[in-house]
Design a protein around this motif. Structure first.
Motif, PDB file in Angstrom:
ATOM      1  N   GLY A 178       0.747  -1.248   0.031  1.00 20.09           N
ATOM      2  CA  GLY A 178       0.278   0.135  -0.021  1.00 20.09           C
ATOM      3  C   GLY A 178       0.950   1.306  -0.130  1.00 20.09           C
ATOM      4  N   ALA A 179       2.057   1.178   0.630  1.00 24.03           N
ATOM      5  CA  ALA A 179       3.031   2.337   0.761  1.00 24.03           C
ATOM      6  C   ALA A 179       3.383   2.490  -0.506  1.00 24.03           C
ATOM      7  CB  ALA A 179       3.948   2.254   1.836  1.00 24.03           C
ATOM      8  N   VAL A 180       3.960   1.697  -1.050  1.00 25.98           N
ATOM      9  CA  VAL A 180       4.391   1.593  -2.361  1.00 25.98           C
ATOM     10  C   VAL A 180       3.605   2.215  -3.704  1.00 25.98           C
ATOM     11  CG1 VAL A 180       5.286   0.179  -4.783  1.00 25.98           C
ATOM     12  CG2 VAL A 180       6.282  -0.263  -2.244  1.00 25.98           C
ATOM     13  N   ASP A 181       2.268   1.783  -3.417  1.00 25.02           N
ATOM     14  CA  ASP A 181       1.193   2.342  -4.240  1.00 25.02           C
ATOM     15  C   ASP A 181       1.048   3.787  -4.192  1.00 25.02           C
ATOM     16  OD1 ASP A 181       0.611  -0.115  -5.442  1.00 25.02           O
ATOM     17  OD2 ASP A 181      -1.046  -0.458  -4.172  1.00 25.02           O
ATOM     18  N   PHE A 182       0.910   4.154  -2.900  1.00 24.73           N
ATOM     19  CA  PHE A 182       0.918   5.582  -2.322  1.00 24.73           C
ATOM     20  C   PHE A 182       1.924   6.550  -3.065  1.00 24.73           C
ATOM     21  CE2 PHE A 182       1.170   9.217   0.298  1.00 24.73           C
ATOM     22  CZ  PHE A 182       0.018   9.841   0.174  1.00 24.73           C
ATOM     23  N   ALA A 183       3.196   5.940  -2.868  1.00 21.89           N
ATOM     24  CA  ALA A 183       4.373   6.659  -3.150  1.00 21.89           C
ATOM     25  C   ALA A 183       4.339   6.944  -4.725  1.00 21.89           C
ATOM     26  CB  ALA A 183       5.621   5.944  -2.805  1.00 21.89           C
ATOM     27  N   ALA A 184       3.967   5.614  -5.304  1.00 17.82           N
ATOM     28  CA  ALA A 184       4.090   5.685  -6.977  1.00 17.82           C
ATOM     29  C   ALA A 184       2.786   6.840  -7.273  1.00 17.82           C
ATOM     30  CB  ALA A 184       3.667   4.339  -7.490  1.00 17.82           C
ATOM     31  N   SER A 185       1.452   6.988  -6.587  1.00  9.85           N
ATOM     32  CA  SER A 185       0.693   7.741  -7.029  1.00  9.85           C
ATOM     33  C   SER A 185       1.132   9.276  -6.828  1.00  9.85           C
ATOM     34  CB  SER A 185      -0.759   7.487  -6.278  1.00  9.85           C
ATOM     35  OG  SER A 185      -0.547   7.916  -4.936  1.00  9.85           O
ATOM     36  N   GLN A 186       2.005   9.469  -5.893  1.00  8.70           N
ATOM     37  CA  GLN A 186       2.376  10.884  -5.678  1.00  8.70           C
ATOM     38  C   GLN A 186       3.218  11.229  -6.907  1.00  8.70           C
ATOM     39  OE1 GLN A 186       1.358  12.746  -2.817  1.00  8.70           O
ATOM     40  NE2 GLN A 186      -0.071  11.225  -3.002  1.00  8.70           N
ATOM     41  N   HIS A 187       3.928  10.387  -7.469  1.00  5.02           N
ATOM     42  CA  HIS A 187       4.751  10.853  -8.571  1.00  5.02           C
ATOM     43  C   HIS A 187       4.064  10.403 -10.037  1.00  5.02           C
ATOM     44  CE1 HIS A 187       8.337  11.383  -6.141  1.00  5.02           C
ATOM     45  NE2 HIS A 187       7.949  10.174  -5.327  1.00  5.02           N
ATOM     46  N   LYS A 188       2.601   9.986  -9.935  1.00  4.67           N
ATOM     47  CA  LYS A 188       1.857   9.744 -10.968  1.00  4.67           C
ATOM     48  C   LYS A 188       2.442   8.674 -11.763  1.00  4.67           C
ATOM     49  CE  LYS A 188       0.364  14.743 -11.544  1.00  4.67           C
ATOM     50  NZ  LYS A 188       0.023  14.644 -10.041  1.00  4.67           N
ATOM     51  N   VAL A 189       2.841   7.666 -11.314  1.00  6.24           N
ATOM     52  CA  VAL A 189       3.270   6.307 -11.610  1.00  6.24           C
ATOM     53  C   VAL A 189       2.464   5.311 -11.460  1.00  6.24           C
ATOM     54  CG1 VAL A 189       5.286   4.704 -11.853  1.00  6.24           C
ATOM     55  CG2 VAL A 189       5.873   7.041 -11.700  1.00  6.24           C
ATOM     56  N   LYS A 190       2.028   4.376 -12.447  1.00 15.33           N
ATOM     57  CA  LYS A 190       1.115   3.469 -12.174  1.00 15.33           C
ATOM     58  C   LYS A 190       1.845   1.994 -11.972  1.00 15.33           C
ATOM     59  CE  LYS A 190      -2.956   5.437 -13.906  1.00 15.33           C
ATOM     60  NZ  LYS A 190      -3.988   5.297 -14.924  1.00 15.33           N
TER      61      LYS A 190
END
Length: 147
Positions: A66-78
């Motif tokens: 979940g933390a990886v998903d959140f960090a990715a979303s903050q960088h607009k990466v899927k």
């Protein structure tokens, strides 16, 4: 050590009876498990049971993902295909008693390794509460495998 306050968003409560050869369950009934000591630790290793280490590994892997998903979303990466594997070892400590060690592996074939590593490191250092709780308390290894 500085302890920071948190604004509680959600709470989880579990009750365990019988220790490592007992039963644990959450107050809402979403998790209910029977426990037994594995044969490698000198116990019976009863079929259909689990251990605190398995529960910790599952929780840490899910939280870290979940933390990886959140960090990715903050960088607009899927990162739709991220796979997080958490291995928890338990054994005697040099200083006495028992301890755990964690080996975390994050894999994705949709993001280049270096970009994935940056996101995963951010998740570990800044976001995941399990990482905050265990940092500098247990041995921790992190492996990142990207495209």
């Amino acid at each position: 050590m500085t302890v920071s306050n948190i604004k509680t968003l959600e709470s989880a409560t579990a009750v365990s009876t019988g220790g490592r050869n007992g039963h644990s369950e959450t107050d809402d009934g979403s998790v209910t498990v029977d426990l037994s000591v594995r044969k490698g630790m000198g116990g019976p290793g009863k079929e259909g049971t689990t251990t605190p280490e398995h529960l910790f590994a599952a929780g840490y892997a899910a939280c870290f993902g979940g933390a990886v998903d959140f960090a990715a979303s903050q960088h607009k990466v899927k990162i739709a295909d991220a796979k997080v594997t958490c291995k928890v070892d338990v054994g005697p400590r040099d200083a006495g008693g028992f301890g755990i060690a964690v080996k975390m592996k994050v894999e994705s074939q949709s993001v280049p390794t270096e970009q994935l590593r940056e996101i995963v490191n951010e998740a570990h250092e800044k976001i995941c509460p399990y990482s905050h709780a265990t940092r500098d308390n247990i041995p921790f290894e992190l492996e990142v495998v990207g495209a």
